[in-house]
Design an enzyme around this catalytic site. Sequence first.
Site, PDB file in Angstrom:
ATOM      1  N   GLN A  85       0.812  -1.210   0.000  1.00 39.89           N
ATOM      2  CA  GLN A  85       0.000   0.000   0.000  1.00 39.89           C
ATOM      3  C   GLN A  85       0.851   1.269   0.000  1.00 39.89           C
ATOM      4  O   GLN A  85       2.046   1.236   0.295  1.00 39.89           O
ATOM      5  CB  GLN A  85      -0.925   0.008   1.221  1.00 39.89           C
ATOM      6  CG  GLN A  85      -2.028  -1.034   1.149  1.00 39.89           C
ATOM      7  CD  GLN A  85      -3.053  -0.841   2.241  1.00 39.89           C
ATOM      8  OE1 GLN A  85      -3.034  -1.529   3.235  1.00 39.89           O
ATOM      9  NE2 GLN A  85      -3.966   0.110   2.046  1.00 39.89           N
ATOM     10  N   HIS A  86       0.185   2.370  -0.341  1.00 39.83           N
ATOM     11  CA  HIS A  86       0.668   3.742  -0.148  1.00 39.83           C
ATOM     12  C   HIS A  86       1.718   4.217  -1.144  1.00 39.83           C
ATOM     13  O   HIS A  86       1.931   5.427  -1.274  1.00 39.83           O
ATOM     14  CB  HIS A  86       1.224   3.961   1.261  1.00 39.83           C
ATOM     15  CG  HIS A  86       0.402   3.416   2.368  1.00 39.83           C
ATOM     16  ND1 HIS A  86      -0.955   3.663   2.487  1.00 39.83           N
ATOM     17  CD2 HIS A  86       0.735   2.622   3.420  1.00 39.83           C
ATOM     18  CE1 HIS A  86      -1.404   3.060   3.569  1.00 39.83           C
ATOM     19  NE2 HIS A  86      -0.412   2.410   4.144  1.00 39.83           N
ATOM     20  N   ASP A 251      -2.447  -4.913   0.205  1.00 44.33           N
ATOM     21  CA  ASP A 251      -1.974  -6.216   0.681  1.00 44.33           C
ATOM     22  C   ASP A 251      -2.704  -6.709   1.920  1.00 44.33           C
ATOM     23  O   ASP A 251      -3.043  -7.895   2.018  1.00 44.33           O
ATOM     24  CB  ASP A 251      -0.462  -6.204   0.910  1.00 44.33           C
ATOM     25  CG  ASP A 251       0.029  -5.041   1.756  1.00 44.33           C
ATOM     26  OD1 ASP A 251      -0.801  -4.250   2.251  1.00 44.33           O
ATOM     27  OD2 ASP A 251       1.264  -4.910   1.915  1.00 44.33           O
TER      28      ASP A 251
END
Length: 491
Positions: A85-86, A251
Amino acid sequence: MTSSTPQSSPRSLAGQLVAGIDSSTQSCKVVIRDAETGALKRFGSAPHPDGTEVDPGAWWDALQVAVSAAGGLDDVAAVAVGGQQHGMVALDADGNVVRSALLWNDTRSAGAALDLIDELGEGDAEAGARAWAEQVGVVPVASFTITKLRWLAQHEPENAAKVAAVALPHDWLTWRLAGDGPGSGADGLERLTTDRSDASGTGYFDAASGEYRFDLLERAFGRRIGVPQVVAPGAVARTTDTFVLGAGAGDNAGAALGLGMGAGDVAISIGTSGVVSAVSDASVSDPEGLVAGFADATGRYLPLACTLNGSRVFDAVGRLLSVDHQEFAALALSAPAGADGLTFVPYLEGERTPNKPDASGALHGVRLGNTTPAHVARAAVEGVLCSLADGLGALQAQGVPVERVLLIGGAAQSAAVRQIAPAVLGVPVTVPQPGEYVADGAARQAAWALSGADQPPEWGLAGAKEYDVPAERDASLTDRYAQAREMTFGA
């Protein structure tokens, strides 16, 4: 901003294969499963380069190697991608990557996070944190995409001027699998897709309403740029000549789907990072920023607390002691509970929960009697688990029910972690059979998109063992850990 939900008349999955991809920080893994039963047919993997900024092309190259190792996708009917992520993938007007992606564990945007909080609160940081939590369910920290965009605008204005759209790692890989990529142009950027779970970790998407907050995006970056269309859980994101693409997921949401988690289930994952996440029917808004109000991959929510320091702490201490993982666990279990007062604060990579990006690790209570390899190993295990116990407590403080704790991630296979966890966490733990939960969740989502059903297929959960260790919480451990953390870094 969300696409239509899947149709209610499901199609048969008999005789078809689906692929699930886990593009994580460390590697790319591909599972090929029977769409109807979930039975594993093939598997492949490939490593990713180290570092907190990575050329996305390395992910694409690793995916090709992993797909080849898994026997290819020629006979696969549907694919979905679960990803770290991110991470900020900045694209120009032609679809080219502007610069290497800044990953979730890159902390250079910590100052930008503080600035964004302060600005929204008009100089009052507490009011700003509360406003961010209310508006998008998260309070900015260095991990989130929105802070990385602010950093880019401030520190690399020439690169920032080139940005036409921003995507997350799983968005970009789905886009490439659909046939888009460098040179796709403005039309290609319009075809970028994502899902609620991953979008909810950006800082400019509100999981509760399902809408982007372009005002916050513009506040961070200085102007509006393109973002991926949000595809509903179970819907088809794109279609190629050979397979359909599911929405994909972040995830942690992918792992929850792979584990078959429901309300009351909490997963504690000790991998590169430490993650405490729970499936919930209600959204969460934590003004302290300890719990992020993310979405899951099914239309519900995934309140989550994440630390930067997980199994790599054990790797580092193991190197210091010159022992392998098995020897490290044996050492830790040979020392008494509480390590005779030795306390390890494991902020070796800074920390995200609590938000102390510039922190470092610390040992407290060092005495002649506890300066042994066994005591240091025990203190390291207890320290990591204490930090995760803080995350579990933060979820409970937000009203998240905790009925079952699933201990997953690479470190869940450590005998020391399994034996010590129940006493630190204060609850019994269940350790599922080792598996590629993120990739499995992505495969299950691919089968869901292929079927067109209202719910993902019921594949069942791999066997799990509940470890028979007393679960009465040892408050002395967590209290001493909290005191050591405060002594070193403040409250």
